[in-house]
Design a protein around this motif. Structure first.
Motif, PDB file in Angstrom:
ATOM      1  N   ASP A  10       0.840  -1.179   0.000  1.00 12.31           N
ATOM      2  CA  ASP A  10       0.000   0.000   0.000  1.00 12.31           C
ATOM      3  C   ASP A  10       0.885   1.242   0.000  1.00 12.31           C
ATOM      4  OD1 ASP A  10       0.799   0.666   2.622  1.00 12.31           O
ATOM      5  OD2 ASP A  10      -0.949  -0.289   3.520  1.00 12.31           O
ATOM      6  N   ALA A  11       0.278   2.411  -0.136  1.00 13.39           N
ATOM      7  CA  ALA A  11       1.033   3.646  -0.332  1.00 13.39           C
ATOM      8  C   ALA A  11       1.985   3.929   0.812  1.00 13.39           C
ATOM      9  CB  ALA A  11       0.059   4.809  -0.523  1.00 13.39           C
ATOM     10  N   THR A  12       1.538   3.742   2.033  1.00 16.64           N
ATOM     11  CA  THR A  12       2.381   4.028   3.189  1.00 16.64           C
ATOM     12  C   THR A  12       3.589   3.101   3.222  1.00 16.64           C
ATOM     13  OG1 THR A  12       0.474   4.799   4.454  1.00 16.64           O
ATOM     14  CG2 THR A  12       2.440   4.189   5.701  1.00 16.64           C
ATOM     15  N   GLU A  13       3.376   1.828   2.906  1.00 12.38           N
ATOM     16  CA  GLU A  13       4.479   0.870   2.897  1.00 12.38           C
ATOM     17  C   GLU A  13       5.501   1.214   1.822  1.00 12.38           C
ATOM     18  OE1 GLU A  13       2.741  -3.362   4.402  1.00 12.38           O
ATOM     19  OE2 GLU A  13       2.001  -2.632   2.488  1.00 12.38           O
ATOM     20  N   ILE A  14       5.023   1.633   0.654  1.00 13.27           N
ATOM     21  CA  ILE A  14       5.939   2.006  -0.429  1.00 13.27           C
ATOM     22  C   ILE A  14       6.822   3.169   0.002  1.00 13.27           C
ATOM     23  CG2 ILE A  14       6.076   3.007  -2.739  1.00 13.27           C
ATOM     24  CD1 ILE A  14       3.501   1.444  -3.399  1.00 13.27           C
ATOM     25  N   LYS A  15       6.215   4.200   0.576  1.00  9.20           N
ATOM     26  CA  LYS A  15       6.990   5.374   0.998  1.00  9.20           C
ATOM     27  C   LYS A  15       7.999   4.993   2.071  1.00  9.20           C
ATOM     28  CE  LYS A  15       3.071   8.407   0.072  1.00  9.20           C
ATOM     29  NZ  LYS A  15       2.014   9.259   0.685  1.00  9.20           N
ATOM     30  N   ALA A  16       7.582   4.199   3.040  1.00 13.81           N
ATOM     31  CA  ALA A  16       8.481   3.791   4.107  1.00 13.81           C
ATOM     32  C   ALA A  16       9.610   2.923   3.566  1.00 13.81           C
ATOM     33  CB  ALA A  16       7.706   3.050   5.182  1.00 13.81           C
ATOM     34  N   CYS A  17       9.286   2.044   2.621  1.00 10.17           N
ATOM     35  CA  CYS A  17      10.294   1.163   2.040  1.00 10.17           C
ATOM     36  C   CYS A  17      11.364   1.967   1.326  1.00 10.17           C
ATOM     37  CB  CYS A  17       9.637   0.196   1.063  1.00 10.17           C
ATOM     38  SG  CYS A  17      10.793  -0.905   0.215  1.00 10.17           S
ATOM     39  N   CYS A  18      10.955   2.927   0.507  1.00 15.43           N
ATOM     40  CA  CYS A  18      11.928   3.733  -0.228  1.00 15.43           C
ATOM     41  C   CYS A  18      12.765   4.579   0.718  1.00 15.43           C
ATOM     42  CB  CYS A  18      11.207   4.616  -1.248  1.00 15.43           C
ATOM     43  SG  CYS A  18      10.573   3.685  -2.654  1.00 15.43           S
ATOM     44  N   PHE A 135       6.541   7.812  -6.151  1.00 12.79           N
ATOM     45  CA  PHE A 135       5.385   8.349  -5.448  1.00 12.79           C
ATOM     46  C   PHE A 135       4.139   7.544  -5.824  1.00 12.79           C
ATOM     47  CE2 PHE A 135       7.582  12.730  -5.901  1.00 12.79           C
ATOM     48  CZ  PHE A 135       8.494  12.387  -4.911  1.00 12.79           C
ATOM     49  N   PRO A 136       3.444   6.968  -4.857  1.00 15.37           N
ATOM     50  CA  PRO A 136       2.257   6.163  -5.179  1.00 15.37           C
ATOM     51  C   PRO A 136       1.166   6.956  -5.890  1.00 15.37           C
ATOM     52  CG  PRO A 136       3.018   5.685  -2.959  1.00 15.37           C
ATOM     53  CD  PRO A 136       3.801   6.877  -3.423  1.00 15.37           C
TER      54      PRO A 136
END
Length: 271
Positions: A10-18, A135-136
């Motif tokens: 999900d969007a939050t996970e993508i941002k945190a991962c990057c 950016f998601p």
């Protein structure tokens, strides 16, 4: 944290991962001081194309550890604010600015590219390097660029492009090289920005910078493997050297097949 067809982050996970990727020791090992193709050379080129001048306000979106923001302030004497999702990276960038004696011109703040914590119509220029593809919600991020620019302000953006579907064996690059799981075709970047109210004024091809970066990563991986065998370095426990080598080879092959490329573009706010 690879993306695959069975589990979409999900969007939050993508941002945190990057954010975690770029703060990691592995990222510093592979990517050096500047975490994007072309390095500071391409950053300063964007600054020249934007005609940056002393006293201008510049926003660096997804500023990482601050190398680009610091370089722009040093070269053009402009006032730069870096917005970065990762708290640790903000701390590292702030310290780097102090050490470079440029903190009077450069500041860093934690924030989300899709909800920039800055006023409307405030910046003469916005720079975003090799990050828009991560950016998601790209539609919202593009609208934020337009919102914070002054009338006639300009955006300088560089990013990965693709001409075909991303090969399955490269899905794991999200966690290893540049979070490219959602790299877009050139016309998609243009569409996001124009639909946000920006006018594209220039587009350049910088595929050679991407090729050079992957070659450098391969060289650093081989060097790290040798130093590890000689017990001169100890790689982070989370760093899978063999997987990284495999992914770097696959990335090089995809670039040679013109699946991936790299562009720089300028866009302006007309009103």
């Amino acid at each position: 944290m690879p993306m695959d067809t069975e589990h979409r982050l999900d969007a939050t996970e993508i941002k945190a991962c990057c954010a975690l990727t770029y703060q990691s020791d592995a990222a510093r090992l592979l990517l050096g001081d500047s975490f994007h193709p072309g390095g500071i050379r391409l950053t300063e080129h964007l600054g020249a194309l934007l005609h940056l001048e002393p006293g201008q306000r510049v926003l660096d979106v997804a500023s990482g550890q601050g190398r680009s923001a610091i370089a722009l302030a040093q070269r053009y004497s402009c006032q730069v604010l870096g917005i970065e999702y990762g708290a640790e990276a903000v701390q590292q960038a702030t310290q780097a600015a102090v050490e470079a004696n440029i903190a009077h011109l450069v500041t860093f703040q934690q924030g989300d590219a899709e909800h920039l914590p800055v006023p409307d119509n405030h910046f003469d220029a916005v720079i975003c390097e090799c990050a828009f593809c991560t950016f998601p919600d790209k539609t919202t991020a593009a609208a934020e660029f337009q919102r914070v620019l002054k009338p006639a302000g300009q955006l300088g953006l560089s990013d990965l492009t693709r001409t075909d579907e991303i090969p399955e064996d490269l899905q794991g690059l999200l966690a290893w090289i540049a979070c490219i799981a959602d790299a877009q075709p050139v016309d998609a970047y243009v569409r996001y920005l124009t639909e946000a109210g920006l006018t594209i004024t220039m587009l350049e091809n910088h595929d050679a910078a991407l090729q050079e970066m992957v070659q450098q990563i391969q060289g650093k991986l081989l060097g790290a493997e040798l130093l590890q065998r000689l017990q001169k370095i100890k790689l982070p426990a989370s760093f899978d050297l063999e997987q990284a080598k495999k992914l770097a080879r696959a990335a090089k092959a995809a670039i040679q097949a013109n699946t991936f490329g790299y562009i720089a573009l300028l866009a302006s706010k007309v009103n």
